[in-house]
Design an enzyme around this catalytic site. Structure first.
Site, PDB file in Angstrom:
ATOM      1  N   GLY A 104      -9.148   4.861  -6.542  1.00  0.00           N
ATOM      2  CA  GLY A 104      -7.881   4.142  -6.615  1.00  0.00           C
ATOM      3  C   GLY A 104      -6.791   4.741  -5.755  1.00  0.00           C
ATOM      4  O   GLY A 104      -7.018   5.187  -4.629  1.00  0.00           O
ATOM      5  N   VAL A 105      -5.571   4.772  -6.290  1.00  0.00           N
ATOM      6  CA  VAL A 105      -4.398   5.295  -5.591  1.00  0.00           C
ATOM      7  C   VAL A 105      -4.627   6.748  -5.185  1.00  0.00           C
ATOM      8  O   VAL A 105      -4.316   7.143  -4.056  1.00  0.00           O
ATOM      9  CB  VAL A 105      -3.143   5.189  -6.494  1.00  0.00           C
ATOM     10  N   ASP A 106      -5.173   7.528  -6.091  1.00  0.00           N
ATOM     11  CA  ASP A 106      -5.405   8.952  -5.849  1.00  0.00           C
ATOM     12  C   ASP A 106      -6.285   9.156  -4.612  1.00  0.00           C
ATOM     13  O   ASP A 106      -5.933   9.910  -3.700  1.00  0.00           O
ATOM     14  CB  ASP A 106      -6.056   9.568  -7.094  1.00  0.00           C
ATOM     15  N   ASN A 153      -5.502  12.926 -11.169  1.00  0.00           N
ATOM     16  CA  ASN A 153      -6.243  13.415 -12.333  1.00  0.00           C
ATOM     17  C   ASN A 153      -5.805  14.855 -12.587  1.00  0.00           C
ATOM     18  O   ASN A 153      -5.173  15.482 -11.736  1.00  0.00           O
ATOM     19  CB  ASN A 153      -7.762  13.295 -12.121  1.00  0.00           C
ATOM     20  N   SER A 195      -1.625   4.902 -14.470  1.00  0.00           N
ATOM     21  CA  SER A 195      -2.585   4.761 -15.582  1.00  0.00           C
ATOM     22  C   SER A 195      -3.131   3.353 -15.796  1.00  0.00           C
ATOM     23  O   SER A 195      -3.922   3.140 -16.706  1.00  0.00           O
ATOM     24  CB  SER A 195      -2.012   5.291 -16.909  1.00  0.00           C
ATOM     25  N   THR A 196      -2.741   2.383 -14.977  1.00  0.00           N
ATOM     26  CA  THR A 196      -3.184   1.001 -15.227  1.00  0.00           C
ATOM     27  C   THR A 196      -4.478   0.635 -14.506  1.00  0.00           C
ATOM     28  O   THR A 196      -5.001  -0.459 -14.710  1.00  0.00           O
ATOM     29  CB  THR A 196      -2.094  -0.021 -14.843  1.00  0.00           C
ATOM     30  N   GLY A 197      -5.002   1.531 -13.699  1.00  0.00           N
ATOM     31  CA  GLY A 197      -6.276   1.275 -13.023  1.00  0.00           C
ATOM     32  C   GLY A 197      -7.417   1.815 -13.866  1.00  0.00           C
ATOM     33  O   GLY A 197      -7.667   1.356 -14.988  1.00  0.00           O
ATOM     34  N   ASP A 238       0.871  -1.177   0.000  1.00  0.00           N
ATOM     35  CA  ASP A 238       0.000   0.000   0.000  1.00  0.00           C
ATOM     36  C   ASP A 238       0.904   1.221   0.000  1.00  0.00           C
ATOM     37  O   ASP A 238       1.623   1.477   0.971  1.00  0.00           O
ATOM     38  CB  ASP A 238      -0.874  -0.027   1.262  1.00  0.00           C
ATOM     39  N   ILE A 239       0.893   1.976  -1.088  1.00  0.00           N
ATOM     40  CA  ILE A 239       1.808   3.111  -1.237  1.00  0.00           C
ATOM     41  C   ILE A 239       1.631   4.152  -0.131  1.00  0.00           C
ATOM     42  O   ILE A 239       2.571   4.851   0.216  1.00  0.00           O
ATOM     43  CB  ILE A 239       1.695   3.734  -2.646  1.00  0.00           C
TER      44      ILE A 239
END
Length: 179
Positions: A38-40, A30, A123-125, A16-17
């Site tokens: 997601g991550v954001d 974004n 970008s992969t999510g 988990d970042i």
């Protein structure tokens, strides 16, 4: 998986970042820097209101670029927000923009004399970039940066969310090393 390139350690881990204790973590943001899923969303929730306040002051970030804010309540001192491309068909400069998102993040980190940085798979999510292609672009861009730049960065880590993503990145890195 971990390799040494010049004086930089490049590692791939599952995790988990938001729990990373590197000097900076990278947010797959974004263009409005408004938080999201997601991550954001995870970074904004864990980091608290200081991050969103600074993002509002900055106002936005174009695709392929990066900006920096405080880490707020995170262990990381900084969050580098970068905007990767939405994947359409691979013929709309997606590879160029994805590479730029990683490179601009690294340039910003180097300019701030950041010693350690953790990346997600940008970008992969929700943006739909195929992870096999994205991992190759990400790792090649980071390795090229390490090899060609006088980098104060000592640790570069990719923090992948799933075992599947980690496996893809490990296979890609093994392939790159063999070349």
């Amino acid at each position: 998986m971990e390799i040494k390139i010049n004086s930089t350690t490049l590692s791939l881990i599952k995790g988990d970042i938001t729990n990373e204790d590197t000097d900076a973590i990278v947010n797959a943001a974004n263009s409005r820097l408004a938080g999201g899923g997601g991550v954001d969303g995870a970074i904004h929730r864990a980091g608290g209101p200081k991050i969103i306040d600074e993002c509002r002051k900055i106002g936005g970030c174009p695709t392929g670029s990066a900006v920096i804010t405080t880490g707020g309540n995170l262990k990381a001192k900084y969050v580098i927000h970068t905007v990767g491309p939405v994947y359409r068909d691979g013929k709309n400069r997606e590879a160029e923009l994805l590479s730029s998102a990683y490179r601009k993040s690294l340039e910003l980190a180097a300019s701030k004399e950041i010693k350690s940085i953790a990346f997600p798979s940008i970008s992969t999510g929700a943006y739909g970039y195929p992870i096999n292609e994205a991992s190759e672009i990400a790792l090649n861009t980071v390795i090229e940066f390490i090899k060609t730049t006088v980098v104060p960065l000592q640790i570069m880590r990719f923090v992948l969310f799933s075992d599947k993503d980690l496996k893809v990145y490990e296979e890609t890195l093994r392939s790159i090393i063999k070349k």
